[in-house]
Design a protein around this motif. Structure first.
Motif, PDB file in Angstrom:
ATOM      1  N   CYS A  38       0.866  -1.172   0.000  1.00  0.00           N
ATOM      2  CA  CYS A  38       0.000   0.000   0.000  1.00  0.00           C
ATOM      3  C   CYS A  38       0.907   1.227   0.000  1.00  0.00           C
ATOM      4  CB  CYS A  38      -0.909  -0.003   1.221  1.00  0.00           C
ATOM      5  SG  CYS A  38      -2.022   1.421   1.273  1.00  0.00           S
ATOM      6  N   ASP A  39       0.565   2.193  -0.834  1.00  0.00           N
ATOM      7  CA  ASP A  39       1.357   3.417  -0.986  1.00  0.00           C
ATOM      8  C   ASP A  39       0.436   4.607  -0.744  1.00  0.00           C
ATOM      9  OD1 ASP A  39       3.221   5.360  -1.769  1.00  0.00           O
ATOM     10  OD2 ASP A  39       3.712   4.364  -3.668  1.00  0.00           O
ATOM     11  N   ILE A  40       1.023   5.782  -0.580  1.00  0.00           N
ATOM     12  CA  ILE A  40       0.237   7.003  -0.372  1.00  0.00           C
ATOM     13  C   ILE A  40       1.049   8.193  -0.876  1.00  0.00           C
ATOM     14  CG2 ILE A  40       1.145   7.509   1.948  1.00  0.00           C
ATOM     15  CD1 ILE A  40      -1.826   8.176   2.704  1.00  0.00           C
ATOM     16  N   PHE A  41       0.364   9.236  -1.331  1.00  0.00           N
ATOM     17  CA  PHE A  41       1.047  10.475  -1.725  1.00  0.00           C
ATOM     18  C   PHE A  41       0.988  11.403  -0.517  1.00  0.00           C
ATOM     19  CE2 PHE A  41       1.062  14.396  -4.682  1.00  0.00           C
ATOM     20  CZ  PHE A  41       2.445  14.425  -4.719  1.00  0.00           C
ATOM     21  N   CYS A  42       2.044  11.386   0.289  1.00  0.00           N
ATOM     22  CA  CYS A  42       2.074  12.142   1.539  1.00  0.00           C
ATOM     23  C   CYS A  42       2.691  13.513   1.289  1.00  0.00           C
ATOM     24  CB  CYS A  42       2.874  11.349   2.585  1.00  0.00           C
ATOM     25  SG  CYS A  42       2.997  12.177   4.178  1.00  0.00           S
ATOM     26  N   GLU A  43       1.839  14.514   1.136  1.00  0.00           N
ATOM     27  CA  GLU A  43       2.263  15.914   0.985  1.00  0.00           C
ATOM     28  C   GLU A  43       1.213  16.754   1.700  1.00  0.00           C
ATOM     29  OE1 GLU A  43       4.871  17.561  -0.458  1.00  0.00           O
ATOM     30  OE2 GLU A  43       5.845  15.722  -1.156  1.00  0.00           O
ATOM     31  N   PRO A  44       1.587  17.897   2.276  1.00  0.00           N
ATOM     32  CA  PRO A  44       0.630  18.686   3.065  1.00  0.00           C
ATOM     33  C   PRO A  44      -0.668  19.025   2.333  1.00  0.00           C
ATOM     34  CG  PRO A  44       2.848  19.514   3.378  1.00  0.00           C
ATOM     35  CD  PRO A  44       2.943  18.452   2.320  1.00  0.00           C
ATOM     36  N   HIS A  45      -0.612  19.260   0.989  1.00  0.00           N
ATOM     37  CA  HIS A  45      -1.836  19.648   0.281  1.00  0.00           C
ATOM     38  C   HIS A  45      -2.597  18.447  -0.278  1.00  0.00           C
ATOM     39  CE1 HIS A  45       1.127  19.169  -2.890  1.00  0.00           C
ATOM     40  NE2 HIS A  45       0.162  19.136  -3.764  1.00  0.00           N
ATOM     41  N   VAL A  46      -2.092  17.226  -0.077  1.00  0.00           N
ATOM     42  CA  VAL A  46      -2.809  16.037  -0.578  1.00  0.00           C
ATOM     43  C   VAL A  46      -3.185  15.147   0.613  1.00  0.00           C
ATOM     44  CG1 VAL A  46      -2.828  14.173  -2.263  1.00  0.00           C
ATOM     45  CG2 VAL A  46      -1.453  16.214  -2.692  1.00  0.00           C
ATOM     46  N   PHE A  47      -2.264  14.343   1.096  1.00  0.00           N
ATOM     47  CA  PHE A  47      -2.489  13.591   2.327  1.00  0.00           C
ATOM     48  C   PHE A  47      -1.398  13.974   3.329  1.00  0.00           C
ATOM     49  CE2 PHE A  47      -4.572  11.072  -0.940  1.00  0.00           C
ATOM     50  CZ  PHE A  47      -5.824  10.884  -0.367  1.00  0.00           C
ATOM     51  N   PRO A  48      -1.687  14.917   4.223  1.00  0.00           N
ATOM     52  CA  PRO A  48      -0.678  15.312   5.215  1.00  0.00           C
ATOM     53  C   PRO A  48      -0.355  14.151   6.164  1.00  0.00           C
ATOM     54  CG  PRO A  48      -2.761  16.456   5.607  1.00  0.00           C
ATOM     55  CD  PRO A  48      -2.935  15.678   4.345  1.00  0.00           C
ATOM     56  N   VAL A  49       0.695  14.335   6.925  1.00  0.00           N
ATOM     57  CA  VAL A  49       1.234  13.250   7.749  1.00  0.00           C
ATOM     58  C   VAL A  49       0.162  12.578   8.625  1.00  0.00           C
ATOM     59  CG1 VAL A  49       2.700  12.895   9.778  1.00  0.00           C
ATOM     60  CG2 VAL A  49       3.658  13.931   7.729  1.00  0.00           C
ATOM     61  N   ASP A  50      -0.732  13.357   9.219  1.00  0.00           N
ATOM     62  CA  ASP A  50      -1.722  12.739  10.117  1.00  0.00           C
ATOM     63  C   ASP A  50      -2.704  11.833   9.362  1.00  0.00           C
ATOM     64  OD1 ASP A  50      -0.570  13.827  12.315  1.00  0.00           O
ATOM     65  OD2 ASP A  50      -1.942  15.542  12.455  1.00  0.00           O
ATOM     66  N   ASP A  51      -3.148  12.280   8.180  1.00  0.00           N
ATOM     67  CA  ASP A  51      -4.017  11.426   7.356  1.00  0.00           C
ATOM     68  C   ASP A  51      -3.260  10.179   6.910  1.00  0.00           C
ATOM     69  OD1 ASP A  51      -6.023  13.292   7.524  1.00  0.00           O
ATOM     70  OD2 ASP A  51      -5.712  14.110   5.505  1.00  0.00           O
ATOM     71  N   ALA A  52      -2.019  10.382   6.499  1.00  0.00           N
ATOM     72  CA  ALA A  52      -1.214   9.258   5.999  1.00  0.00           C
ATOM     73  C   ALA A  52      -1.033   8.209   7.087  1.00  0.00           C
ATOM     74  CB  ALA A  52       0.145   9.760   5.504  1.00  0.00           C
ATOM     75  N   ARG A  53      -0.790   8.673   8.304  1.00  0.00           N
ATOM     76  CA  ARG A  53      -0.601   7.739   9.412  1.00  0.00           C
ATOM     77  C   ARG A  53      -1.860   6.892   9.614  1.00  0.00           C
ATOM     78  NH1 ARG A  53       0.770  11.183  13.070  1.00  0.00           N
ATOM     79  NH2 ARG A  53       3.000  10.771  13.265  1.00  0.00           N
ATOM     80  N   ARG A  54      -3.011   7.545   9.586  1.00  0.00           N
ATOM     81  CA  ARG A  54      -4.271   6.835   9.812  1.00  0.00           C
ATOM     82  C   ARG A  54      -4.524   5.790   8.711  1.00  0.00           C
ATOM     83  NH1 ARG A  54      -9.828   8.890   9.643  1.00  0.00           N
ATOM     84  NH2 ARG A  54      -9.073  10.831   8.756  1.00  0.00           N
ATOM     85  N   ILE A  55      -4.336   6.187   7.466  1.00  0.00           N
ATOM     86  CA  ILE A  55      -4.593   5.267   6.349  1.00  0.00           C
ATOM     87  C   ILE A  55      -3.601   4.099   6.371  1.00  0.00           C
ATOM     88  CG2 ILE A  55      -4.528   5.064   3.831  1.00  0.00           C
ATOM     89  CD1 ILE A  55      -5.538   8.042   3.775  1.00  0.00           C
ATOM     90  N   LEU A  56      -2.339   4.406   6.613  1.00  0.00           N
ATOM     91  CA  LEU A  56      -1.327   3.352   6.526  1.00  0.00           C
ATOM     92  C   LEU A  56      -1.363   2.411   7.730  1.00  0.00           C
ATOM     93  CD1 LEU A  56       1.625   5.333   4.924  1.00  0.00           C
ATOM     94  CD2 LEU A  56       0.000   3.787   3.814  1.00  0.00           C
ATOM     95  N   ARG A  57      -1.764   2.925   8.876  1.00  0.00           N
ATOM     96  CA  ARG A  57      -1.956   2.010  10.015  1.00  0.00           C
ATOM     97  C   ARG A  57      -3.059   1.008   9.700  1.00  0.00           C
ATOM     98  NH1 ARG A  57      -1.669   5.789  15.400  1.00  0.00           N
ATOM     99  NH2 ARG A  57       0.609   5.774  15.638  1.00  0.00           N
ATOM    100  N   ALA A  58      -4.125   1.493   9.079  1.00  0.00           N
ATOM    101  CA  ALA A  58      -5.208   0.584   8.680  1.00  0.00           C
ATOM    102  C   ALA A  58      -4.689  -0.423   7.656  1.00  0.00           C
ATOM    103  CB  ALA A  58      -6.371   1.378   8.114  1.00  0.00           C
ATOM    104  N   ALA A  59      -3.885   0.062   6.709  1.00  0.00           N
ATOM    105  CA  ALA A  59      -3.339  -0.831   5.682  1.00  0.00           C
ATOM    106  C   ALA A  59      -2.513  -1.947   6.315  1.00  0.00           C
ATOM    107  CB  ALA A  59      -2.491  -0.029   4.696  1.00  0.00           C
ATOM    108  N   LYS A  60      -1.723  -1.583   7.309  1.00  0.00           N
ATOM    109  CA  LYS A  60      -0.906  -2.618   7.985  1.00  0.00           C
ATOM    110  C   LYS A  60      -1.795  -3.664   8.646  1.00  0.00           C
ATOM    111  CE  LYS A  60       2.989  -1.733  10.296  1.00  0.00           C
ATOM    112  NZ  LYS A  60       3.984  -1.013  11.131  1.00  0.00           N
ATOM    113  N   GLU A  61      -2.898  -3.193   9.236  1.00  0.00           N
ATOM    114  CA  GLU A  61      -3.794  -4.164   9.885  1.00  0.00           C
ATOM    115  C   GLU A  61      -4.389  -5.138   8.877  1.00  0.00           C
ATOM    116  OE1 GLU A  61      -6.646  -2.358  12.514  1.00  0.00           O
ATOM    117  OE2 GLU A  61      -5.034  -1.262  13.532  1.00  0.00           O
ATOM    118  N   TYR A  62      -4.586  -4.678   7.651  1.00  0.00           N
ATOM    119  CA  TYR A  62      -5.093  -5.582   6.609  1.00  0.00           C
ATOM    120  C   TYR A  62      -3.985  -6.469   6.039  1.00  0.00           C
ATOM    121  CZ  TYR A  62      -9.611  -3.203   6.441  1.00  0.00           C
ATOM    122  OH  TYR A  62     -10.837  -2.694   6.739  1.00  0.00           O
TER     123      TYR A  62
END
Ligand SMILES: [Zn+2]
Length: 405
Positions: A210-234
């Protein structure tokens, strides 16, 4: 059952050595055998050594006194999309910036509109054309991301196209968090929930990473953390686009989450490099996108190598910021713009890249037991691959012991 030997190699570039990602000066050790030979049985390498020391089978492939080396492993590509963005390329040549074009509805979002409208077969036809380009440059494995669908059905459509890619090997990555699609512009929270609750579980059957575009105007660090933690659980392993346009702590987040790779890193500083080293995150550097965007800010490859990171080079092939499938072009940029030696670049584009895809025991070097993914390049010295640039490499390519280009 087929056994054959490859002989008459000006240089047999094996990259044989310790079975772990290469760091520091190890990146300059290519283990070159002059007048070497390679024996392949049923798609697997059985012997590698000086020709005179090997007992050769009857079937011989004559390399014509050229360089023979492992196929490139391109660890970061976006090869499934409809249309292209030659119009925006022209606008940027006329002075428009990537952000201005994106704000006017161009950029990733314009490719998303065309890709949603395309059928799976149409996308597969487009992607097949690009995979031929990868092969001609000597690439035998690509990591391939979704990310231009941005609905549940369209993301799965892209992942099904990736599953059909061949004969080049393709390793699938889900990138539903590539951009906020137009219809969610005013409710980004809803899109994040869609990614987490519906896309991740469905994509898991088709994607390894699972990948993400982590940039302040797209997915900032806090959003990225939430999405990727969920991805790890899957059960996904993680790769991340970070610190491309500014340093927002993306490399540190990759370290915190135990990502396999952190990619781009144009703006990553000392603390990000240190965090990656401590967590064993491999940096994937994408100089093609810096070149094509004209942003001139290349990642600090020398600092990363000096810090002991197992650097990887990749094309970032995509229709916007890096429309090249050519690893030889990336080697040229690495040497001229990032001061990596040709040998370091080759290690980063083969052996270290294979480890970044957790395929280090199968591909990335020419050693007994590994798959016979090798390339005969039209040169006699491996340094020529980075030195001559803009030359179609016209490589002869074998994947799993079968000639494919
Ligand atoms: Zn990318």
């Amino acid at each position: 059952m087929r056994t054959f030997a490859v002989v008459n190699c000006s240089e047999l570039v094996t990259l044989a050595g310790p079975a772990r990602p290469r760091v520091h000066r190890e990146m300059r050790e290519l283990s070159v055998i002059h007048d070497g030979a390679l024996i392949v049985r049923d798609g697997v390498i059985t012997h590698v050594g000086p020709r005179r020391e090997l007992q050769l089978p009857p079937e011989i492939v004559d390399a014509g006194n050229k360089v023979v080396m492992p196929g490139f492993v391109d660890a970061h590509t976006h090869p499934v999309f409809a249309g292209n963005r030659a119009d925006e390329f022209e606008q940027r040549a006329g002075g428009a910036t990537y952000r201005e074009i994106s704000a006017a509805g161009g950029g990733i979002r314009s490719t998303v509109r065309k890709t949603r409208a395309a059928s799976e077969d149409e996308l597969f036809a487009a992607t097949s054309r690009y995979t031929q380009w990868f092969l001609r440059g000597g690439t035998t494995t690509i990591e391939a991301k979704s990310g231009y669908g941005l609905t549940l059905d369209d993301e799965l459509k892209l992942l099904r196209v990736i599953a059909r890619i061949g004969p080049i090997r393709a390793i699938p990555t889900f990138l539903g968090a590539h951009e906020i699609p137009d219809e969610y512009r005013d409710r980004r929270e809803d899109y994040i929930n869609l990614v987490i609750r519906e896309m991740l579980p469905a994509a898991r059957k088709l994607a390894e990473y699972c990948d993400i575009f982590c940039e302040p105007h797209v997915f900032p660090v806090d959003d990225a953390r939430r999405i990727l933690r969920a991805a790890k659980e899957y059960g996904f392993k993680l790769r991340m686009h970070v610190d491309q346009l500014q340093n927002s702590g993306g490399a540190e987040l990759a370290a915190e989450l135990g990502a396999v790779t952190a990619d781009h890193l144009e703006h990553t500083g000392t603390s990000g490099i240190e965090a990656m080293r401590n967590a064993g995150v491999q940096p994937v550097l994408l100089p093609g996108s810096v070149y094509a965007l004209g942003s001139k800010r290349y990642p600090d490859a020398r600092a990363m190598i000096e810090a002991g990171l197992a650097v990887v080079l990749a094309t970032d092939f995509n229709p916007g910021s890096s429309p090249t499938p050519s690893m030889p072009m990336i080697l040229s940029l690495a040497s001229t713009q990032m001061k990596m030696t040709p040998a370091e670049s080759i290690t980063a584009a083969t052996f270290n890249a294979a480890y970044s895809l957790q395929r280090g025991s199968e591909i990335g070097s020419l050693e007994p037991g590994k798959r016979a993914d090798f390339v005969i390049h039209d040169c006699t010295d491996h340094r020529e691959l980075a030195y001559f640039f803009g030359v179609p490499s016209a490589a002869t390519v074998y994947i799993g012991g079968s000639r494919v280009a």
